[in-house]
Each structure stands twice: as C-alpha cells, then as structure tokens.
Design an enzyme around this catalytic site. Structure first.
Site, PDB file in Angstrom:
ATOM      1  NE  ARG A 109      -3.148   3.115  -6.923  1.00 60.11           N
ATOM      2  CZ  ARG A 109      -4.246   2.791  -5.896  1.00 60.11           C
ATOM      3  NH1 ARG A 109      -4.186   2.912  -4.647  1.00 60.11           N
ATOM      4  NH2 ARG A 109      -5.307   1.656  -5.418  1.00 60.11           N
ATOM      5  NE  ARG A 152      -4.461   0.065   1.849  1.00 60.15           N
ATOM      6  CZ  ARG A 152      -4.952   0.165   0.623  1.00 60.15           C
ATOM      7  NH1 ARG A 152      -5.308  -0.944  -0.969  1.00 60.15           N
ATOM      8  NH2 ARG A 152      -5.591   1.195  -0.171  1.00 60.15           N
ATOM      9  CG  HIS A 181      -6.931  -4.106  -5.765  1.00 60.83           C
ATOM     10  ND1 HIS A 181      -7.874  -3.351  -5.179  1.00 60.83           N
ATOM     11  CD2 HIS A 181      -6.935  -5.024  -5.517  1.00 60.83           C
ATOM     12  CE1 HIS A 181      -8.842  -4.298  -4.328  1.00 60.83           C
ATOM     13  NE2 HIS A 181      -7.570  -5.265  -4.575  1.00 60.83           N
TER      14      HIS A 181
END
Length: 141
Positions: free
Chosen positions: A104, A87, A117
């Site tokens: 990202r 994450r 994801h």
C-alpha cells in the site's frame, strides 16, 4: 507454525497501474504460493455480497462502486502463517500510515483506492477463498 490459505485481491487501482507482477513477486519472495488465481470484473451483486459485512458502514457504497470500477486480480495464497504474512506485506489500510516498502505504501493512492484486500483472520479467509474459488479450483503445490 501452520500452513494457511488466505484470499488476496489486487484492486482496480493497482490493476490499472500494471503492478500485478510486482505484487506477485512480493508474495513469492515472502514464501507465499499462489494456489489459485483469476482476473474478473466484479458485478455490483458480487461486490455487495463479498463486502456484506460492511453493509451498514458509511463507506459501503463507495467501496462497492470502487470494486466494480475495473477488473480485479483475485488469488488464494498458501504458506506458513499466510494470513499475517499477507497483511504485513499489504501494510496499513491507509497508505499514508503504511510502512515504507509495503504494497500500500508503494502502490496505493488513498484509503479507498488502497491497492489490495487481504483476509483478516482464518475464519474470514476460509469464507473468502470459497467465495471466489469454490471447491476444485485451488491447487496445493
């Protein structure tokens, strides 16, 4: 510290940009091992089932449409604190808010086409890994 497994999906936008290898290099540099992997083009039914938790959310249809728009690369990652580590590598859901140097921030275009994801907790990781890799397709190394 605990060895964990987590699910990662490289979404259609990042697959189309040909950055799978760059993303894999980040996983490995962070000490995460890829213990299972496959490229698939999700069916609408598979995407709806996988994201069923979001079924009542306003973005559900757009999310499913996006996830079936092209092939995805799905992998199970293993390592110390794999869920949190992945994450952190991904960055914020909205790439405009993601820290510089995260997946990202570097590869995503929008909050919808956000490149990757990752499981958000141990319970969801177990469910998500078994959804795509039931049983014998995951290998400890």
């Amino acid at each position: 510290m605990a060895i964990e497994r987590t699910l990662s999906i490289i979404k259609p936008d990042a697959v189309a940009k040909n950055v799978i290898g760059q993303i894999y290099a980040r996983f490995e540099a962070a000490g995460l091992k890829i213990v299972a992997a496959k490229m698939v083009h999700l069916s609408r039914g598979e995407a709806e089932q996988f994201y069923a938790v979001h079924k009542e959310r306003p973005f559900f249809k757009d999310l499913v449409d996006f996830m079936v728009s092209g092939p995805v690369m799905i992998q199970a990652l293993e390592g110390e604190n794999a869920i949190a580590k992945n994450r952190d590598l991904m960055g914020a859901t909205d790439p405009k808010k993601a820290e510089k140097g995260t997946i990202r921030a570097d590869f995503a275009d929008s909050i919808d086409a956000n490149a990757v994801h990752g499981s958000d907790a141990a319970e969801t990781a177990a469910v998500e890994v078994s959804f795509f890799f039931p049983g014998m397709n995951v290998y400890s190394r």
